[in-house]
Design a protein around this motif. Structure first.
Motif, short mmCIF file in Angstrom:
data_model
loop_
_atom_site.label_atom_id
_atom_site.label_comp_id
_atom_site.label_asym_id
_atom_site.label_seq_id
_atom_site.Cartn_x
_atom_site.Cartn_y
_atom_site.Cartn_z
N ILE A 111 7.74 0.66 2.53
CA ILE A 111 6.95 1.10 1.39
C ILE A 111 6.53 2.56 1.54
CG2 ILE A 111 4.79 0.27 2.40
CD1 ILE A 111 3.87 -0.43 -0.48
N SER A 112 6.60 3.30 0.45
CA SER A 112 6.05 4.65 0.39
C SER A 112 4.80 4.61 -0.47
CB SER A 112 7.04 5.63 -0.24
OG SER A 112 8.22 5.75 0.52
N ILE A 113 3.74 5.22 0.01
CA ILE A 113 2.49 5.29 -0.75
C ILE A 113 2.07 6.75 -0.88
CG2 ILE A 113 0.08 4.59 -0.90
CD1 ILE A 113 0.77 2.14 0.77
N LEU A 114 2.06 7.23 -2.11
CA LEU A 114 1.67 8.61 -2.38
C LEU A 114 0.33 8.59 -3.10
CD1 LEU A 114 5.03 8.36 -2.95
CD2 LEU A 114 4.70 10.83 -2.92
N ASN A 115 -0.56 9.44 -2.66
CA ASN A 115 -1.93 9.42 -3.14
C ASN A 115 -2.29 10.62 -4.00
OD1 ASN A 115 -2.87 6.96 -1.80
ND2 ASN A 115 -2.52 8.12 0.09
#
Lengths: 106, 117
Positions: A18-22
């Motif tokens: 998973i990639s999580i960009l904030n």
């Protein structure tokens, strides 16, 4: 006055994870938030958006979550693919964040 | 289906020179925008237009001029190039306004990389 901020200049993940960009914002009056994706030597292209009356919007592998109380949103990409390697911009009311360079390693 | 076309893709200018960055869209969009992107920064709005004959300043208009004589074209003019204007310039368009209370996404060109030496 930067109203949309992306505090992580870069993110590296393994393929399939998973990639999580904030993204954080300061203006509580924003109605909509958009994510754009940008490849080198190309212009940004629209990816997904969310209304401030929702807390989640999903489109295939891409999901955006909105936490209005924290003035924070995030873009989740699962599973991540090497072709997802790009710069991702968060935007609201025409204001853009600084962008996050996502690298997905095979 | 070309979308938004920007020319040139690259340009090197000397300080004090002038040039026009061209932008054309074939989607019949009323709204057009010019942004600049500096390294590590987001896109900053220079000027925008809500239709032919109407333009307005964005966040960073100083040193630039625009005109909108047709729906299709929105050129950006640099009159006296300065090193601070070294940047990548993006033109964009949208059928509805992408600012304020709007979820309208913009369609971007591929940018013009401008260096001023």
């Amino acid at each position: 006055d930067q109203q949309v901020k992306q505090n992580s200049p870069s993110l590296s993940v393994q393929e399939g994870r998973i990639s999580i960009l904030n993204c954080d914002y300061t203006n509580s009056m924003f109605d909509y938030f958009l994510w754009y994706k940008k490849y080198p030597a190309e212009g940004p292209t629209f990816l997904i958006s969310i209304s401030s009356i929702k807390d989640k919007n999903e489109d295939g592998r891409f999901t955006v979550f909105l936490n209005k109380s924290a003035k924070h949103l995030s873009l989740h990409i699962v599973p991540s693919q090497p072709g997802d390697s790009a710069v991702y911009f968060c935007a609201a009311s025409g204001d853009f964040g600084e962008g996050t360079q996502l690298t997905v390693n095979p | 289906n070309a979308g938004v076309t920007q020319t040139p893709k690259f340009r090197i200018l000397k300080i004090g020179q002038s040039m026009t960055l061209q932008c054309a869209q074939d989607m019949n969009h009323n709204y057009m925008y010019w942004y600049r992107q500096d390294p590590g920064m987001g896109l900053k709005l220079i000027y925008y237009s809500v239709g032919a004959g109407i333009t307005d300043k964005g966040e960073v208009p100083n040193g630039y001029n625009v005109s909108r004589s047709t729906t299709e074209d929105f050129p950006l003019r640099l009159e006296l190039a300065a090193p601070s204007q070294t940047s990548v310039y993006f033109c964009a368009s949208s059928p509805l306004l992408s600012r304020g209370h709007s979820n309208q996404p913009q369609h971007f060109g591929d940018g013009t990389r401008l260096s001023i030496l």
